[in-house]
Design an enzyme around this catalytic site. Sequence first.
Site, short mmCIF file in Angstrom:
data_model
loop_
_atom_site.label_atom_id
_atom_site.label_comp_id
_atom_site.label_asym_id
_atom_site.label_seq_id
_atom_site.Cartn_x
_atom_site.Cartn_y
_atom_site.Cartn_z
N HIS A 355 17.84 -36.98 2.95
CA HIS A 355 17.71 -35.66 2.37
C HIS A 355 16.26 -35.25 2.52
CE1 HIS A 355 21.25 -37.19 -0.21
NE2 HIS A 355 21.71 -36.54 0.84
N HIS A 361 20.56 -31.65 -2.71
CA HIS A 361 21.51 -32.76 -2.70
C HIS A 361 21.88 -33.10 -4.14
CE1 HIS A 361 17.37 -34.30 -2.74
NE2 HIS A 361 17.81 -35.28 -3.52
#
Length: 433
Positions: A355, A361
């Site tokens: 990420h 996320h």
Amino acid sequence: MSGFNNEFTSEDPRCPGALPEGQNNPQKCEYGLYAEQLSGTAFTAMRHENRRTWLYRIRPSVIHTPFQKVDKGLLTHDWDAVEPNPNQLRWHPFDFPEKKQDFVQGLATVCGAGDPKSRNGIAIYVYLCNKPMEDKCLYNSDGDFLIVPQEGTLNITTEMGRMMVEPNEICVIQRGMRFSVDVKGNTRGYILEVFSDHFQLPTLGPIGANGLANPRDFLTPVAWYEDREVNEYTLVNKYHGHLFAATQGHSPFDVAAWHGNYVPYKYNLSNFMAVNSVTFDHADPSIFTVLTCPSLKPGVAIADFVIFPPRWSVQEKTFRPPYYHRNCMSEFMGLIYGKYEAKEEGFRPGGASLHSIMTPHGPDLECFEKASNASLKAEKIAEGTMSFMFESSLSMAVTPWANNTKVDPNYFKCWQPLRKYFNSNNKDAAKKK
């Protein structure tokens, strides 16, 4: 021996008295040994930061043929070979090799940033191997390796002695240290390399004197030497992101005694003393930092090694799993075994996720629904699992190999079913989820 960043002394019991008394570099060493210093910092580094070890060895390490460039395989620091991609990325478990390859041959770069020539940056690898390094060792001129085994045991021989490192343990091989890895069968794991500085324990601040990873739980090797001559022993050097090889006629693991604070070390992750909230809210994942490599900016890390161990969850009135998040750091996650609490399906042992900076996320649909409606009683979470994160303030790029290997094209779909519950006419709408 146990400890971390302390002064150690060790000598092989076959050579009692090999360590000189009162000085580092006597005119003549006992047993006909040579004195050699391995420096991990500048001579003039502050005393509390200075790292060096004196080695007393059968032959000095300078005895070898000239280095020649060799095939580096899937090892690369070319961060411009793939177009930038800000999307959430997930990899299925990386495949074990079909042909025989050792630890060096099995190094594959996944992502990274920076440049070892300027001593700033990181690289993240997986290693995929199935045979030992026979009459062969590696040393890294670019940075320190933090090695996280996921499948298979690593039997590592270093100049300072031997270490056996199993899954749920980690080890650190610092810059310049020669080491060889023996494995039996399919072996897989992750590596975080830092170009900038060395790993250290995070400061504890208000936590106090105890907690997280305790210094006494870090183990260093005991001196062990072999006086072995061979026709051709290969030294592999990682330098400027390339591999070079030289040969010599003897084993490099011929150190009978040593003393200093620049050493390889290992740590069992089950010894980590987790700290968490006992009232409400979900504390930031920085509370699970095992080791950090700081940047020049206070409080900002070039890289953190963070784990998510089994622990009790007791918060009141709180969504307990990791919160939805956008971050000024890059987060690379791996799974050693078990199921990660925020994504029990899809994220598998031996795989990974990335990420990137400011890429959102968080928990998938199943985790969100379950946690939002769970009875908030004290419960043990993450039992039977161990996941970790390499977190960095640098914006990491993915390599061509990682961009075309085991990528999960459906990763983004785990968030798509998250639906709207908002109702401006009903303050209690959330309670009816």
